[in-house]
Design a protein around this motif. Structure first.
Motif, short mmCIF file in Angstrom:
data_model
loop_
_atom_site.label_atom_id
_atom_site.label_comp_id
_atom_site.label_asym_id
_atom_site.label_seq_id
_atom_site.Cartn_x
_atom_site.Cartn_y
_atom_site.Cartn_z
N PRO A 120 0.84 -1.21 0.00
CA PRO A 120 0.00 0.00 0.00
C PRO A 120 0.87 1.26 0.00
N THR A 121 0.45 2.24 -0.78
CA THR A 121 1.14 3.53 -0.83
C THR A 121 0.11 4.63 -0.63
N PRO A 122 0.55 5.84 -0.28
CA PRO A 122 -0.40 6.93 -0.03
C PRO A 122 -1.31 7.21 -1.23
N LEU A 123 -2.51 7.60 -0.91
CA LEU A 123 -3.49 7.97 -1.92
C LEU A 123 -3.11 9.31 -2.53
N THR A 124 -3.22 9.42 -3.86
CA THR A 124 -3.01 10.70 -4.54
C THR A 124 -4.04 10.83 -5.66
N ARG A 125 -4.29 12.07 -6.07
CA ARG A 125 -5.18 12.31 -7.20
C ARG A 125 -4.62 11.66 -8.46
N ASP B 287 -11.45 23.48 -8.24
CA ASP B 287 -11.00 23.11 -6.90
C ASP B 287 -9.88 22.07 -6.92
N GLY B 288 -9.49 21.63 -8.12
CA GLY B 288 -8.46 20.62 -8.24
C GLY B 288 -8.98 19.20 -8.17
N ASP B 289 -10.32 19.04 -8.16
CA ASP B 289 -10.92 17.71 -8.08
C ASP B 289 -11.10 17.12 -9.47
N LEU B 290 -10.98 15.80 -9.56
CA LEU B 290 -11.24 15.10 -10.81
C LEU B 290 -12.75 14.96 -10.96
N THR B 291 -13.27 15.20 -12.16
CA THR B 291 -14.71 15.13 -12.39
C THR B 291 -14.99 14.73 -13.83
N GLY B 292 -16.14 14.13 -14.03
CA GLY B 292 -16.57 13.74 -15.37
C GLY B 292 -18.02 13.32 -15.33
N THR B 293 -18.56 12.97 -16.50
CA THR B 293 -19.94 12.51 -16.56
C THR B 293 -19.99 11.07 -17.06
N TRP B 294 -20.87 10.31 -16.46
CA TRP B 294 -21.14 8.94 -16.84
C TRP B 294 -22.64 8.82 -16.99
N ASP B 295 -23.09 8.41 -18.16
CA ASP B 295 -24.53 8.31 -18.47
C ASP B 295 -25.25 9.61 -18.16
#
Length: 165
Positions: free
Chosen positions: A20-25, A44-52
């Motif tokens: 296990p390693t640290p979580l990253t974007r 805000d630096g968050d990953l985002t997208g649309t699905w259906d």
């Protein structure tokens, strides 16, 4: 010798097991890219997208960004007077399933429905664990939104099972 214990065996991870390693974007983004998914980074630096047609965010929360949350928002909004029916539907969902957590919020005088799958990864995670969490958040969120589409028709549509006039 009676009562003596043998030394505890130390199990070291097999060489083919990932530590296990640290979580990253970037790790979340790598998974999404690897699946061929289209996404972007919001203001805000968050990953985002649309699905259906539904918006999803891949958020790192917590003091050390150790909590991975996959949050979805249903593409439709409902009038406030449908709150009771919506609450009953999502209560049934939450009672009968582990994932995703589903809730309703009032936004700009309308009801918005959300899905969430969250996991605390303070101790780190393998790439497989990150992949499973993202896939679970997306898959169960899309499934729930699809179920809502079938349960809650558009205002001008006949409810399922209603005979045509």
């Amino acid at each position: 010798m009676l009562g003596a214990r043998s030394p505890a065996k130390h199990h070291s991870p097999r060489s083919d097991e990932e530590a296990p390693t640290p979580l990253t974007r970037e790790r979340v983004a790598d998974y999404l890219r690897g699946r061929g998914y289209q996404f972007l980074v919001d203001d805000d630096g968050d990953l985002t997208g649309t699905w259906d047609g539904n918006r999803f965010w891949f958020l790192l929360l917590g003091e050390h960004e150790e909590i991975l949350q996959v949050r979805g928002r249903w593409q439709r909004q409902l009038p406030l007077e449908r709150r009771r029916a919506v609450a009953l539907a999502i209560n049934d969902w939450n009672r009968e399933r582990i994932w995703p957590k589903v809730y309703v919020r009032e936004e700009d005088g309308l009801l918005a429905l959300y899905s969430e799958v969250s996991a605390d990864l303070e101790q780190g995670a393998t790439d497989l664990q990150v992949a499973q969490l993202v896939a679970c958040g997306l898959g169960t969120g899309v499934q729930m939104f699809s179920a809502l589409d079938a349960l809650i028709p558009l205002d001008d549509a006949q409810p399922p099972g209603t005979p045509n006039d």
